[in-house]
Design a protein around this motif. Sequence first.
Motif, mmCIF file in Angstrom:
data_model
loop_
_atom_site.group_PDB
_atom_site.id
_atom_site.type_symbol
_atom_site.label_atom_id
_atom_site.label_comp_id
_atom_site.label_asym_id
_atom_site.label_seq_id
_atom_site.Cartn_x
_atom_site.Cartn_y
_atom_site.Cartn_z
ATOM 1 N N LEU A 1 28.583 8.361 -31.867
ATOM 2 C CA LEU A 1 27.212 8.862 -31.885
ATOM 3 C C LEU A 1 26.733 9.059 -33.324
ATOM 4 C CD1 LEU A 1 24.723 9.787 -30.372
ATOM 5 C CD2 LEU A 1 25.741 12.068 -30.151
ATOM 6 N N ARG A 2 27.584 9.541 -34.186
ATOM 7 C CA ARG A 2 27.208 9.681 -35.598
ATOM 8 C C ARG A 2 26.830 8.320 -36.181
ATOM 9 N NH1 ARG A 2 31.863 12.894 -38.602
ATOM 10 N NH2 ARG A 2 30.243 13.194 -40.218
ATOM 11 N N GLU A 3 27.606 7.297 -35.825
ATOM 12 C CA GLU A 3 27.304 5.953 -36.319
ATOM 13 C C GLU A 3 26.010 5.425 -35.703
ATOM 14 O OE1 GLU A 3 26.791 2.619 -38.117
ATOM 15 O OE2 GLU A 3 28.331 4.048 -38.767
ATOM 16 N N ALA A 4 25.785 5.699 -34.410
ATOM 17 C CA ALA A 4 24.559 5.234 -33.753
ATOM 18 C C ALA A 4 23.329 5.865 -34.400
ATOM 19 C CB ALA A 4 24.605 5.558 -32.265
ATOM 20 N N ILE A 5 23.403 7.144 -34.742
ATOM 21 C CA ILE A 5 22.286 7.818 -35.410
ATOM 22 C C ILE A 5 22.042 7.195 -36.782
ATOM 23 C CG2 ILE A 5 21.549 10.000 -36.455
ATOM 24 C CD1 ILE A 5 23.101 11.409 -34.127
ATOM 25 N N MET B 1 20.353 9.197 -18.346
ATOM 26 C CA MET B 1 20.966 9.785 -17.150
ATOM 27 C C MET B 1 22.150 8.938 -16.673
ATOM 28 S SD MET B 1 19.232 12.564 -16.463
ATOM 29 C CE MET B 1 19.396 12.912 -14.709
ATOM 30 N N ALA B 2 21.981 7.626 -16.695
ATOM 31 C CA ALA B 2 23.062 6.738 -16.256
ATOM 32 C C ALA B 2 24.275 6.857 -17.171
ATOM 33 C CB ALA B 2 22.562 5.299 -16.212
ATOM 34 N N ALA B 3 24.042 6.971 -18.473
ATOM 35 C CA ALA B 3 25.149 7.115 -19.413
ATOM 36 C C ALA B 3 25.899 8.421 -19.184
ATOM 37 C CB ALA B 3 24.624 7.046 -20.849
ATOM 38 N N ALA B 4 25.165 9.483 -18.837
ATOM 39 C CA ALA B 4 25.825 10.751 -18.537
ATOM 40 C C ALA B 4 26.677 10.632 -17.283
ATOM 41 C CB ALA B 4 24.771 11.848 -18.364
ATOM 42 N N LEU C 1 24.234 8.490 -26.491
ATOM 43 C CA LEU C 1 24.546 7.148 -26.991
ATOM 44 C C LEU C 1 23.569 6.113 -26.448
ATOM 45 C CD1 LEU C 1 28.442 7.199 -26.783
ATOM 46 C CD2 LEU C 1 27.086 6.857 -28.867
ATOM 47 N N ALA C 2 23.008 6.389 -25.267
ATOM 48 C CA ALA C 2 22.040 5.455 -24.674
ATOM 49 C C ALA C 2 20.633 5.649 -25.214
ATOM 50 C CB ALA C 2 22.036 5.610 -23.152
ATOM 51 N N ASP D 1 19.352 2.622 -27.133
ATOM 52 C CA ASP D 1 19.289 1.327 -26.462
ATOM 53 C C ASP D 1 17.843 0.830 -26.423
ATOM 54 O OD1 ASP D 1 21.974 1.598 -26.038
ATOM 55 O OD2 ASP D 1 21.834 1.956 -23.869
ATOM 56 N N GLU D 2 17.672 -0.464 -26.381
ATOM 57 C CA GLU D 2 16.333 -1.049 -26.376
ATOM 58 C C GLU D 2 15.510 -0.548 -25.196
ATOM 59 O OE1 GLU D 2 14.231 -5.496 -26.323
ATOM 60 O OE2 GLU D 2 16.371 -5.277 -26.737
ATOM 61 N N GLU D 3 16.136 -0.416 -24.020
ATOM 62 C CA GLU D 3 15.413 0.038 -22.834
ATOM 63 C C GLU D 3 14.886 1.460 -23.024
ATOM 64 O OE1 GLU D 3 16.113 0.682 -17.993
ATOM 65 O OE2 GLU D 3 17.773 0.021 -19.280
ATOM 66 N N THR D 4 15.721 2.340 -23.586
ATOM 67 C CA THR D 4 15.290 3.720 -23.800
ATOM 68 C C THR D 4 14.183 3.796 -24.841
ATOM 69 O OG1 THR D 4 17.552 4.429 -23.334
ATOM 70 C CG2 THR D 4 16.085 6.050 -24.306
ATOM 71 N N LEU D 5 14.309 3.045 -25.915
ATOM 72 C CA LEU D 5 13.282 3.054 -26.950
ATOM 73 C C LEU D 5 11.949 2.543 -26.420
ATOM 74 C CD1 LEU D 5 15.383 1.826 -29.997
ATOM 75 C CD2 LEU D 5 14.508 4.136 -29.612
ATOM 76 N N LEU D 6 11.994 1.591 -25.484
ATOM 77 C CA LEU D 6 10.757 1.100 -24.863
ATOM 78 C C LEU D 6 10.107 2.210 -24.046
ATOM 79 C CD1 LEU D 6 8.777 -1.178 -24.199
ATOM 80 C CD2 LEU D 6 10.317 -1.858 -22.336
ATOM 81 N N ILE D 7 10.914 2.937 -23.274
ATOM 82 C CA ILE D 7 10.395 4.068 -22.493
ATOM 83 C C ILE D 7 9.779 5.114 -23.423
ATOM 84 C CG2 ILE D 7 11.050 6.020 -21.020
ATOM 85 C CD1 ILE D 7 13.249 4.157 -19.843
#
Length: 390
Positions: free
Chosen positions: A75-79, A52-55, A277-278, A281-287
């Motif tokens: 985003l393609r690279e992040a995936i 939400m913050a990234a948006a 893109l977020a 992130d480590e925080e999102t993956l933890l959630i």
Amino acid sequence: MSGIQLSRLAGQTPPFHVMALLERAQALQASGRDILHLEVGEPDFPCPAPIMAAAGAALERGDTRYTPAAGLPALREAIARDYRQRLGAPVDAGQVVVTPGASGALQLVMTALLDPGDEALLCDPGYPCNRQFVTLAGGVPKPLPLDVGDQFRLSQEKLARYWGARTRLAMVASPDNPTGNRVDTGELAAMAAWCEERGGTLVVDEIYQGLCYGAPADTVLRHGGQAVVINSFSKYFGMTGWRLGWLVAPREMVPALERLAQNWFLAPATVAQHAALAAFDEETLLIAEQRRQLLDRRRTLLLEALPALGLPVVGGAEGAFYLYLDASRHTDDSFAFCQDLLEKAGVALTPGLDFGEGHDPRRYLRLAYTCDEDRLREALRRLANYLEAR
């Protein structure tokens, strides 16, 4: 008045049976009834705060203009990086196409691989919209009936038995909807190689990939081969309403997919892409991991309670957030059962009719454990009372 003349495709496309139940459930809720929603595949978790913050940041920067048809390069690279680092799969950004939801990915893949009259093997039971994407591309959906004796699991032997002269692709989900079954990724890679040897393609739906129980998340891409993979930000990352997905394909296929995307979609939603893109992130993956553990607790609660109600679980329930229930002890008409259960007990389930025709779907129900444990316990109590009163 002559009225508008609809196309044959529009007239023949069947409805989702669950949508009629959802509409009725929402009407009952609006009238003041307490309805327990176990019918639709959308957990009760809010979208993760980092997304939400990234948006919000993207909107403040004014990042609202068109992106390339295949998606934001970042985003393609992040995936691709997530596949390499978290899943150990050798994926590069040039294989990734970002799409308007997994549905957009399915539309691109079916149209890229099928000519009119070509056959596509689709697991039965399985996600119902796959049939419509095949038909939209001019292909012929061919059921690949799975056996309850095998817990509705696909094998290479069964795939070979149903592969025909006009078959161009086979599609399997792992974990799948509605049973939650997983297929070993090494076995999937072997199936992909088998399809390739016959001039065909294995399409693997991995949209529930992150939601696995008892084994780590995996991907067929870790084993190489020519499989095409469909995925989404909706389920594991909790971005259902953002309508953003992706596919991974052999590099030589990507230019054709981009051309199709340019003509049909122009580009995926820009703000949704910046938000996604977020997701890595480590925080999102933890959630996401905390939520997976909560879903596993819900699953365990139901697996322990449902057999005592005469509703045994069919399939492995090893992933996603669904249980497929054999209701034959109570009904031979799962749609009528769901209607009656909703009216009398305020519990909304999905009838098996939505998931195919070759597995006697009127015997089965799908339960989505998408609400918290207290609500699930209440649903079990109401189910028990309803069944006792029948």
